[in-house]
Design an enzyme around this catalytic site. Sequence first.
Site, PDB file in Angstrom:
ATOM      1  N   ASP A  92       1.057  -1.232   0.013  1.00  0.00           N
ATOM      2  CA  ASP A  92      -0.094  -0.124  -0.077  1.00  0.00           C
ATOM      3  C   ASP A  92       0.868   1.341   0.124  1.00  0.00           C
ATOM      4  O   ASP A  92       2.214   1.126  -0.043  1.00  0.00           O
ATOM      5  CB  ASP A  92      -1.135  -0.001   1.312  1.00  0.00           C
ATOM      6  CG  ASP A  92      -0.242   0.150   2.509  1.00  0.00           C
ATOM      7  OD1 ASP A  92       0.855   0.318   2.538  1.00  0.00           O
ATOM      8  OD2 ASP A  92      -0.951  -0.107   3.536  1.00  0.00           O
ATOM      9  N   SER A  93       0.367   2.472  -0.121  1.00  0.00           N
ATOM     10  CA  SER A  93       1.171   3.763  -0.264  1.00  0.00           C
ATOM     11  C   SER A  93       1.612   4.431   0.848  1.00  0.00           C
ATOM     12  O   SER A  93       2.331   5.015   1.014  1.00  0.00           O
ATOM     13  CB  SER A  93       0.214   4.646  -1.081  1.00  0.00           C
ATOM     14  OG  SER A  93      -0.786   5.142  -0.315  1.00  0.00           O
ATOM     15  N   GLY A  94       1.115   3.724   2.000  1.00  0.00           N
ATOM     16  CA  GLY A  94       1.357   4.437   3.319  1.00  0.00           C
ATOM     17  C   GLY A  94       0.341   5.663   3.737  1.00  0.00           C
ATOM     18  O   GLY A  94       0.267   5.737   4.925  1.00  0.00           O
ATOM     19  N   GLY A  95      -0.318   6.004   2.988  1.00  0.00           N
ATOM     20  CA  GLY A  95      -1.364   7.115   3.249  1.00  0.00           C
ATOM     21  C   GLY A  95      -2.336   6.702   4.110  1.00  0.00           C
ATOM     22  O   GLY A  95      -2.519   7.378   5.196  1.00  0.00           O
ATOM     23  N   ASP A 266      -7.864  -7.357   0.474  1.00  0.00           N
ATOM     24  CA  ASP A 266      -6.907  -7.744   1.689  1.00  0.00           C
ATOM     25  C   ASP A 266      -7.691  -7.357   2.786  1.00  0.00           C
ATOM     26  O   ASP A 266      -8.573  -6.314   2.968  1.00  0.00           O
ATOM     27  CB  ASP A 266      -5.821  -6.972   1.654  1.00  0.00           C
ATOM     28  CG  ASP A 266      -6.154  -5.535   2.057  1.00  0.00           C
ATOM     29  OD1 ASP A 266      -5.783  -5.018   3.297  1.00  0.00           O
ATOM     30  OD2 ASP A 266      -6.525  -4.737   1.226  1.00  0.00           O
ATOM     31  N   CYS A 304     -13.804 -28.538   7.033  1.00  0.00           N
ATOM     32  CA  CYS A 304     -12.433 -27.991   6.714  1.00  0.00           C
ATOM     33  C   CYS A 304     -11.212 -28.882   6.548  1.00  0.00           C
ATOM     34  O   CYS A 304     -11.136 -29.741   7.185  1.00  0.00           O
ATOM     35  CB  CYS A 304     -12.178 -27.021   7.652  1.00  0.00           C
ATOM     36  SG  CYS A 304     -10.637 -26.154   7.340  1.00  0.00           S
ATOM     37  N   CYS A 306      -7.979 -28.348   6.528  1.00  0.00           N
ATOM     38  CA  CYS A 306      -6.665 -27.518   6.925  1.00  0.00           C
ATOM     39  C   CYS A 306      -5.919 -28.491   8.078  1.00  0.00           C
ATOM     40  O   CYS A 306      -6.426 -29.398   8.746  1.00  0.00           O
ATOM     41  CB  CYS A 306      -7.068 -26.161   7.561  1.00  0.00           C
ATOM     42  SG  CYS A 306      -7.291 -26.180   9.301  1.00  0.00           S
ATOM     43  N   CYS A 309      -7.665 -28.327  11.585  1.00  0.00           N
ATOM     44  CA  CYS A 309      -8.860 -29.354  11.581  1.00  0.00           C
ATOM     45  C   CYS A 309      -8.816 -30.546  11.457  1.00  0.00           C
ATOM     46  O   CYS A 309      -9.531 -31.692  11.925  1.00  0.00           O
ATOM     47  CB  CYS A 309     -10.026 -28.692  10.707  1.00  0.00           C
ATOM     48  SG  CYS A 309     -10.767 -27.024  10.924  1.00  0.00           S
ATOM     49  N   HIS A 335      -5.939 -21.846  10.339  1.00  0.00           N
ATOM     50  CA  HIS A 335      -7.318 -22.337  10.104  1.00  0.00           C
ATOM     51  C   HIS A 335      -8.161 -21.033   9.180  1.00  0.00           C
ATOM     52  O   HIS A 335      -8.632 -21.272   8.164  1.00  0.00           O
ATOM     53  CB  HIS A 335      -8.182 -22.676  11.134  1.00  0.00           C
ATOM     54  CG  HIS A 335      -9.632 -22.695  10.766  1.00  0.00           C
ATOM     55  ND1 HIS A 335     -10.211 -23.820  10.212  1.00  0.00           N
ATOM     56  CD2 HIS A 335     -10.696 -21.787  11.042  1.00  0.00           C
ATOM     57  CE1 HIS A 335     -11.526 -23.584  10.191  1.00  0.00           C
ATOM     58  NE2 HIS A 335     -11.909 -22.373  10.594  1.00  0.00           N
TER      59      HIS A 335
END
Length: 364
Positions: A92-95, A266, A304, A306, A309, A335
């Site tokens: 990201d730009s930091g803004g 994100d 699930c 994973c 699990c 998870h």
Amino acid sequence: MDLNDFSVSHVEGKSRVGLLKTSRGCVETPVFMPVGTAATVKAMLPETLEAIGAQILLCNTYHLMIRPGEKVVNHLGGLNTFMNWSGPILTDSGGFQVMSLAKLRQLDENGVTFRSHVDGKKFLLTPEASIMIQETLKSTIIMAFDECTPFPVEKKIAEKSMKLSSRWAERSKSSFKGSNGSMLFGIQQGGMFQDLREESACYLNDIGFDGYAIGGLAVGEPQQKMFQVLDYSSDFFPKHKPRYLMGVGKPSDIVGAVLRGIDMFDCVIPTRSGRNGQAFVENGTINLKNAQYQLDKNPIDEACGCYCCSNYSRGYLSHLVRSNEILASLLLTLHNVYFYISLMKKIRELIKRGEFTAFAKKIC
Ligand SMILES: [Zn+2]
């Protein structure tokens, strides 16, 4: 297909499946980017992220410029080598962090002066500096520098801020060299106001970017308000470029945004919730601190696949959470990130089969 290209393979209503070709490999969209704030996805090994299908990570320019500093990261080979992740990385730009975390900030046409929340050191972040820092980090996808307005905000303030962000977008583009084969995304602003969102998109389209982000959402507004903005916002951008909704969100936010034409997401929710003892299940989250799970022999989610699990009961995880054991963070984060990545895979499959809209309507 050329590098830094985006192609859409399936469309259902406004939802789409696409392929983003970056200098660090291809990304199938819609995609969720786990957040690696300080060049690490908290409590996760890069090889685990790769094994569970993470395609692209997000790192924060603000955090990395103040600690350890972009020159240190560059000296140690750039972000990919530094953090041992070979896939694409978006910075990201930091803004946004300057507005939300930094102390004593002063904003003018040139940029933002602020003091670090870590040690009080003074920094100046301008569009040119943000792009230079992201290029020094050797990021795969670089974000233009913008100002993010809070919610709610008066229209006059949103307009002034959006126009400043538009001028900063132009300066970001002018200073972008693309020397590492990276892409540059612009960020739409304009608060909750349709005419401002359209004007912002017009500015960005005229400048021309490799992708377009929708900023200034997920800042505390209700979900329906966010969906209202998305109902028209993505239409202002070219169909052949990726659209990224920054900082979103809960699973239902993501499903509703894909329904409205968003390709990239994100959010810290899956990792942060994992460290707080919360695990995602089909209808929301469960809090493993609760007494009801102490004797529970079942996994978090029967369905699930994973590692967590497959091997651990809710009872054991509840014990780890209550004992503040590090393994609790590792297993629950794993998870939760797996849950998000599986959700995105399911969304892509449903769009390909033309069944996504029906699925989404049941959720949001
Ligand atoms: Zn699981």
